[in-house]
Scaffold this motif. Structure first.
Motif, mmCIF file in Angstrom:
data_model
loop_
_atom_site.group_PDB
_atom_site.id
_atom_site.type_symbol
_atom_site.label_atom_id
_atom_site.label_comp_id
_atom_site.label_asym_id
_atom_site.label_seq_id
_atom_site.Cartn_x
_atom_site.Cartn_y
_atom_site.Cartn_z
ATOM 1 N N TYR A 69 2.262 3.340 -0.732
ATOM 2 C CA TYR A 69 1.873 2.570 0.457
ATOM 3 C C TYR A 69 0.527 1.896 0.213
ATOM 4 O O TYR A 69 -0.009 1.923 -0.897
ATOM 5 C CB TYR A 69 1.896 3.427 1.722
ATOM 6 C CG TYR A 69 1.131 4.731 1.694
ATOM 7 C CD1 TYR A 69 -0.235 4.779 1.464
ATOM 8 C CD2 TYR A 69 1.792 5.940 1.960
ATOM 9 C CE1 TYR A 69 -0.937 5.979 1.496
ATOM 10 C CE2 TYR A 69 1.114 7.144 1.988
ATOM 11 C CZ TYR A 69 -0.262 7.151 1.749
ATOM 12 O OH TYR A 69 -0.952 8.342 1.784
ATOM 13 N N CYS A 70 -0.028 1.277 1.254
ATOM 14 C CA CYS A 70 -1.151 0.355 1.069
ATOM 15 C C CYS A 70 -2.336 0.967 0.329
ATOM 16 O O CYS A 70 -2.939 0.322 -0.532
ATOM 17 C CB CYS A 70 -1.610 -0.202 2.412
ATOM 18 S SG CYS A 70 -2.361 1.014 3.535
ATOM 19 N N LEU A 71 -2.683 2.218 0.656
ATOM 20 C CA LEU A 71 -3.847 2.815 0.015
ATOM 21 C C LEU A 71 -3.632 2.995 -1.480
ATOM 22 O O LEU A 71 -4.576 2.886 -2.268
ATOM 23 C CB LEU A 71 -4.185 4.144 0.695
ATOM 24 C CG LEU A 71 -4.815 3.938 2.077
ATOM 25 C CD1 LEU A 71 -4.210 4.874 3.095
ATOM 26 C CD2 LEU A 71 -6.318 4.088 2.022
ATOM 27 N N GLU A 72 -2.401 3.244 -1.868
ATOM 28 C CA GLU A 72 -2.087 3.353 -3.300
ATOM 29 C C GLU A 72 -2.058 1.973 -3.959
ATOM 30 O O GLU A 72 -2.678 1.751 -5.008
ATOM 31 C CB GLU A 72 -0.748 4.067 -3.471
ATOM 32 C CG GLU A 72 -0.748 5.503 -2.952
ATOM 33 C CD GLU A 72 0.644 6.108 -2.939
ATOM 34 O OE1 GLU A 72 0.983 6.798 -3.908
ATOM 35 O OE2 GLU A 72 1.379 5.872 -1.947
ATOM 36 N N HIS A 73 -1.333 1.034 -3.369
ATOM 37 C CA HIS A 73 -1.242 -0.316 -3.934
ATOM 38 C C HIS A 73 -2.615 -0.961 -4.086
ATOM 39 O O HIS A 73 -2.943 -1.523 -5.141
ATOM 40 C CB HIS A 73 -0.369 -1.200 -3.037
ATOM 41 C CG HIS A 73 1.096 -0.994 -3.196
ATOM 42 N ND1 HIS A 73 1.882 -1.726 -4.060
ATOM 43 C CD2 HIS A 73 1.947 -0.129 -2.586
ATOM 44 C CE1 HIS A 73 3.145 -1.333 -3.980
ATOM 45 N NE2 HIS A 73 3.211 -0.364 -3.085
ATOM 46 N N SER A 74 -3.420 -0.906 -3.034
ATOM 47 C CA SER A 74 -4.672 -1.652 -3.062
ATOM 48 C C SER A 74 -5.776 -0.956 -3.852
ATOM 49 O O SER A 74 -6.654 -1.623 -4.399
ATOM 50 C CB SER A 74 -5.141 -1.953 -1.633
ATOM 51 O OG SER A 74 -4.275 -2.897 -1.034
ATOM 52 N N THR A 75 -5.741 0.367 -3.923
ATOM 53 C CA THR A 75 -6.666 1.046 -4.843
ATOM 54 C C THR A 75 -6.324 0.655 -6.273
ATOM 55 O O THR A 75 -7.211 0.333 -7.081
ATOM 56 C CB THR A 75 -6.583 2.568 -4.670
ATOM 57 O OG1 THR A 75 -6.975 2.916 -3.344
ATOM 58 C CG2 THR A 75 -7.506 3.281 -5.658
ATOM 59 N N LEU A 76 -5.039 0.674 -6.595
ATOM 60 C CA LEU A 76 -4.601 0.291 -7.934
ATOM 61 C C LEU A 76 -4.978 -1.155 -8.245
ATOM 62 O O LEU A 76 -5.521 -1.447 -9.328
ATOM 63 C CB LEU A 76 -3.093 0.466 -8.060
ATOM 64 C CG LEU A 76 -2.487 0.040 -9.408
ATOM 65 C CD1 LEU A 76 -2.841 1.039 -10.489
ATOM 66 C CD2 LEU A 76 -0.971 -0.122 -9.300
#
Length: 283
Positions: A69-76
């Protein structure tokens, strides 16, 4: 992890040729990203830990062919884009899509902002069923910005139609045009660059709170230039430019086929069966 995460990212996305940190390449990356790495919350739905550290993120999303989800995608993407030579940072936004809050929502939606030649752009592959499929410019506030699918725009939050009491500290609202109507998606403040610890707190809430949608419902999505495909619990929806379709999944075999062929997620049989069991426990 020995290899640079950016090299794994370019390989996962299928980016061809030499890479340089240009706007054209940034647009290509986002288009490839939304097709190659699905949005989803299998981990939080099953009560498993969701890690934001770089190595487990890369392992999950780039090597194991999983969803995030967003926290994973955008941290990456912040890590990757920085490695690739961009000036990139994360901010947390407040979500208003399909809701009319009476109080300020928690800042839980993580996005990546990228500065190129003094211009600021949104790079957000992680908003699920309504994520913009191309980069959007903050130099065009109030202007319609076309994407391969829906038109988007940023407006000042005062133009969002919401009371200021539910917009604490936010400056711009992202809106999408659906059926000739502009709909609020989420608000952000580009000047509120966050620390890693801020994302950790938001991630803990999203992945563990009983009030979080991400612990209550299964949500998956992917997109390309022609359509969006979403799954909420057992209902599969396809939204194309000309038509939409809806189908309910009634068997484990149907569910497995959708997970593995539509969203191209590699999960164990144990996780697959545990997810289906939870979905059918409270249909």
């Amino acid at each position: 992890m020995q290899a640079k995460i950016s090299a794994l990212y370019l390989k996962k996305l299928g980016f061809k040729g030499d890479f340089s940190p240009t706007l054209a390449n940034l647009k290509s990356l986002l288009s490839l990203h939304v097709q190659a790495i699905p949005f989803g919350n299998l981990s939080s739905f099953l009560g498993e830990e969701v890690a934001l550290a770089s190595d487990p993120l890369a392992q999950k999303l780039l090597i194991e062919n999983r969803e995030g989800y967003c926290l994973e995608h955008s941290t990456l993407t912040r890590i990757v884009l920085t490695e690739l030579g961009y000036e990139a940072y994360n901010v947390l936004g407040r979500v208003y899509y399909q809701s009319s809050p009476v109080s300020t929502p928690v800042r839980t939606h993580l996005v990546t902002l990228v500065r190129i030649d003094q211009q600021l752009f949104l790079y957000d592959p992680g908003f699920g069923g309504m994520t913009p499929t191309t980069v959007l410019s903050f130099d065009k506030i109030g202007e319609t910005q076309q994407t391969p699918l829906e038109p988007f725009r940023f407006v000042e939050v005062a133009q969002s139609g919401l009371d200021t009491t539910v917009l604490t500290e936010m400056t711009y609202m992202l809106q999408v045009c659906i059926h000739n109507q502009w709909i609020n998606v989420y608000s952000i403040n580009p000047n509120q660059q966050i620390a890693d610890a801020d994302a950790v707190v938001a991630n803990w809430y999203i992945s563990t709170s009983p009030e979080s949608l991400f612990t209550q419902y299964l949500m998956l999505s992917t997109a390309n230039a022609e359509m969006r495909i979403t799954l909420k619990d057992r209902v599969l929806r396809t939204h194309g430019k000309e038509s939409s379709d809806k189908k309910e999944l009634n068997t484990l075999d149907e569910f497995e086929d959708v997970i593995k062929t539509v969203f191209r997620i590699d999960i164990s049989q144990e996780m697959l069966e545990a997810t289906w069991a939870k979905l059918t426990l409270n249909p």
